[in-house]
Design an enzyme around this catalytic site. Sequence first.
Site, PDB file in Angstrom:
ATOM      1  N   VAL A   1       6.905  67.638  28.421  1.00 45.51           N
ATOM      2  CA  VAL A   1       7.034  66.586  27.616  1.00 45.51           C
ATOM      3  C   VAL A   1       6.347  67.225  26.813  1.00 45.51           C
ATOM      4  CG1 VAL A   1       7.215  64.948  28.275  1.00 45.51           C
ATOM      5  CG2 VAL A   1       4.951  65.398  28.281  1.00 45.51           C
ATOM      6  N   SER A   2       6.719  67.812  25.384  1.00 40.45           N
ATOM      7  CA  SER A   2       5.444  68.341  24.472  1.00 40.45           C
ATOM      8  C   SER A   2       4.422  67.745  23.470  1.00 40.45           C
ATOM      9  CB  SER A   2       6.778  68.276  22.822  1.00 40.45           C
ATOM     10  OG  SER A   2       7.847  68.812  23.182  1.00 40.45           O
ATOM     11  N   THR A   3       4.232  66.544  23.990  1.00 44.69           N
ATOM     12  CA  THR A   3       2.879  65.403  22.944  1.00 44.69           C
ATOM     13  C   THR A   3       2.319  64.710  25.147  1.00 44.69           C
ATOM     14  OG1 THR A   3       3.348  63.395  23.169  1.00 44.69           O
ATOM     15  CG2 THR A   3       3.349  64.926  20.886  1.00 44.69           C
TER      16      THR A   3
END
Length: 84
Positions: free
Chosen positions: A10-12
């Site tokens: 996931v990016s965050t």
Amino acid sequence: MKRAFIYTRVSTQDQSTELQIREITDYCQRQGWEIKRVFDDKATGGDINRPAFKEMCQLLHKNKADVIVVFKLDRIFRSLRQAV
């Protein structure tokens, strides 16, 4: 029986990989594959230098799994350029 690594990303930090892991686990079970390990990278954005990804690749070179299973291809590579 095939040995599988699950890779999620996931990016965050606020996002969860729970859905990815659940869906991939169900898929592997339907295929009759043994899940050897789950690799999870969080808050990576577009960074290719991901710690879990690097560790997974090292273990693949040591023949510790037969397949990598991801929820979507963009979880493992952000672009075709990265894949190449």
